[in-house]
Design an enzyme around this catalytic site. Structure first.
Site, PDB file in Angstrom:
ATOM      1  N   LEU A  64     -22.210 117.727 -13.225  1.00  0.00           N
ATOM      2  CA  LEU A  64     -21.442 117.627 -14.469  1.00  0.00           C
ATOM      3  C   LEU A  64     -21.639 118.865 -15.335  1.00  0.00           C
ATOM      4  O   LEU A  64     -21.935 118.769 -16.532  1.00  0.00           O
ATOM      5  CB  LEU A  64     -21.834 116.360 -15.240  1.00  0.00           C
ATOM      6  CG  LEU A  64     -21.426 115.033 -14.582  1.00  0.00           C
ATOM      7  CD1 LEU A  64     -22.064 113.860 -15.312  1.00  0.00           C
ATOM      8  CD2 LEU A  64     -19.906 114.893 -14.561  1.00  0.00           C
ATOM      9  N   GLY A  65     -21.470 120.035 -14.734  1.00  0.00           N
ATOM     10  CA  GLY A  65     -21.426 121.261 -15.516  1.00  0.00           C
ATOM     11  C   GLY A  65     -20.068 121.376 -16.190  1.00  0.00           C
ATOM     12  O   GLY A  65     -19.340 120.389 -16.340  1.00  0.00           O
ATOM     13  N   HIS A  66     -19.685 122.578 -16.581  1.00  0.00           N
ATOM     14  CA  HIS A  66     -18.409 122.771 -17.278  1.00  0.00           C
ATOM     15  C   HIS A  66     -17.242 122.255 -16.442  1.00  0.00           C
ATOM     16  O   HIS A  66     -16.367 121.539 -16.938  1.00  0.00           O
ATOM     17  CB  HIS A  66     -18.195 124.254 -17.603  1.00  0.00           C
ATOM     18  CG  HIS A  66     -19.146 124.784 -18.632  1.00  0.00           C
ATOM     19  ND1 HIS A  66     -19.265 124.242 -19.879  1.00  0.00           N
ATOM     20  CD2 HIS A  66     -20.031 125.818 -18.586  1.00  0.00           C
ATOM     21  CE1 HIS A  66     -20.177 124.895 -20.571  1.00  0.00           C
ATOM     22  NE2 HIS A  66     -20.674 125.863 -19.810  1.00  0.00           N
ATOM     23  N   VAL A  67     -17.218 122.611 -15.157  1.00  0.00           N
ATOM     24  CA  VAL A  67     -16.100 122.216 -14.298  1.00  0.00           C
ATOM     25  C   VAL A  67     -16.159 120.728 -13.980  1.00  0.00           C
ATOM     26  O   VAL A  67     -15.160 120.005 -14.088  1.00  0.00           O
ATOM     27  CB  VAL A  67     -16.081 123.037 -12.995  1.00  0.00           C
ATOM     28  CG1 VAL A  67     -14.954 122.568 -12.084  1.00  0.00           C
ATOM     29  CG2 VAL A  67     -15.905 124.520 -13.305  1.00  0.00           C
ATOM     30  N   LYS A 100     -19.637 139.307  -5.561  1.00  0.00           N
ATOM     31  CA  LYS A 100     -20.395 138.333  -6.345  1.00  0.00           C
ATOM     32  C   LYS A 100     -21.660 139.004  -6.844  1.00  0.00           C
ATOM     33  O   LYS A 100     -22.123 140.000  -6.285  1.00  0.00           O
ATOM     34  CB  LYS A 100     -20.764 137.123  -5.471  1.00  0.00           C
ATOM     35  CG  LYS A 100     -21.032 135.849  -6.263  1.00  0.00           C
ATOM     36  CD  LYS A 100     -19.743 135.182  -6.711  1.00  0.00           C
ATOM     37  CE  LYS A 100     -20.033 133.862  -7.407  1.00  0.00           C
ATOM     38  NZ  LYS A 100     -18.796 133.144  -7.771  1.00  0.00           N
TER      39      LYS A 100
END
Length: 356
Positions: free
Chosen positions: A183-186, A82
């Site tokens: 509520l990001g992209h995913v 990472k």
């Protein structure tokens, strides 16, 4: 470019920890390789406004270890790694910064592949890729996989239905109260899938624009971030940052099923026991959120869409196996999953030793 690469002594069990600094662009970042037992390390790059360098270091260590487990159990032929860039993703990005980071990734000569994570877009990754072939999640090229978020969301959604069938005796989500935290992209993609499946959607986020979008598109009700664990729900889907499930929040949680995209949802491993004692089924995050790295692995291995689809289908099948084993043995789902990972890595190391 004044790129400085400093090897730090990693904790036991880790292979390498690198601090990267470029004074010209302002880059300050960590790259961590946890394990290459199963193959070259792969894991996204996160850009976050960490309070301190030590906080960034702790995060990259935690996330890299999680990627080893995620990649191993998904059968991707990849190890775990990472990277984190210290900075505000809304104001600190520049081409010079990403090119410097790309040069740092390239210095590892293929030991580590990077891709998008929180705060990083495919456009950002394209700038990183100017300096290294070991940047993936790209929109272009014969095998470019693009934004991995939709694949992550699909894997979580399929696992959530498997978990619902276990807990509620039906995978039908019609009328089920599902709280999506983040509520990001995913998270937004998952919310859309849940809405289409007929779930009664509850959303929570600090981003007012994202909340407004979910209300307008899905008719979602809104939960204040501080009220998440008092809210009545059937299913909790944590899709923000990790560590949200502590012993205290696990005791307050009203859901009977936890299945979300966030990494490292348990603040400490023993929180799994607190959840189990309350008859809350927790689906291990590193298993259910593997869709994104599966997509990226297809790009790394230069495989076609069949590769991604087959392994994405395998995510829900693996959750089913874990739930069955947990029920039969009385062990937590995290214990069952961790034992799977340990067996896979032990086999990989034995094969390495045999080939040496």
């Amino acid at each position: 470019m004044q790129l400085n690469l400093s090897d730090e002594t990693p904790p036991a069990g880790y292979e390498r920890l690198l601090f990267v600094e470029d004074k010209t662009s302002g880059l300050r970042a960590y790259i961590c390789i946890h394990s290459t037992a199963c193959g070259p390390a792969a894991g996204g790059c996160r850009m976050w406004n960490y309070a301190s360098q030590s906080e960034a270091r702790a995060d990259v260590l935690r996330l890299a270890e999680g990627m080893t487990s995620k990649n191993a159990v998904a059968g991707l032929g990849l190890g775990g790694g990472k990277s984190v860039i210290i900075g505000n993703a809304a104001s600190d990005k520049s081409e010079a910064l990403f090119r410097a980071f790309g040069k740092a990734v390239n210095s590892l000569q293929g030991q580590y592949y990077t891709a998008e994570d929180v705060g990083i877009s495919p456009d950002d990754m394209a700038m990183i890729a100017q300096m290294t072939p070991f940047a993936v999640g790209l929109d272009h090229g014969d095998h470019g996989s693009g934004d991995p978020s939709p694949f992550t969301a699909e894997g979580v959604f399929q696992c959530l239905k498997v978990g619902a069938a276990e807990v509620f005796s039906s995978g039908d989500l019609t009328g089920r109260k599902v709280l999506v935290q983040g509520l990001g992209h995913v998270g937004m993609s998952l919310a859309e899938k849940l809405h289409q499946a007929g779930a009664e959607l509850i959303v929570s986020d600090i981003n007012a624009d994202a909340i407004a979008q979910a209300q307008a598109r899905f008719g979602a009700s809104v939960c204040a971030p501080e009220a998440v664990f008092e809210t009545d729900m059937d299913i909790f889907a944590p899709c923000a940052l990790g560590g949200v499930l502590t012993h205290e929040t696990a005791r307050r949680l009203t859901a009977r099923l936890v299945c979300g995209a966030a990494n490292n949802q348990l603040a400490t491993p023993d929180v799994a026991e607190t959840l189990r004692a309350r008859n809350i089924h927790y689906l291990p995050d590193y298993v259910v959120n593997a869709g994104g790295i599966i997509s990226v692995a297809g790009e790394i291995h230069q495989a076609g869409p069949e590769y991604r689809q087959a392994r994405l289908a395998g995510v829900a099948e693996r959750i089913q196996q874990i739930l069955i084993a947990s029920r039969e043995t009385g062990k937590t789902t995290t214990c069952v999953a961790d034992e799977m990972v340990a067996s896979i890595i032990a086999d990989a190391r034995a094969q390495q030793a045999g080939a040496a």
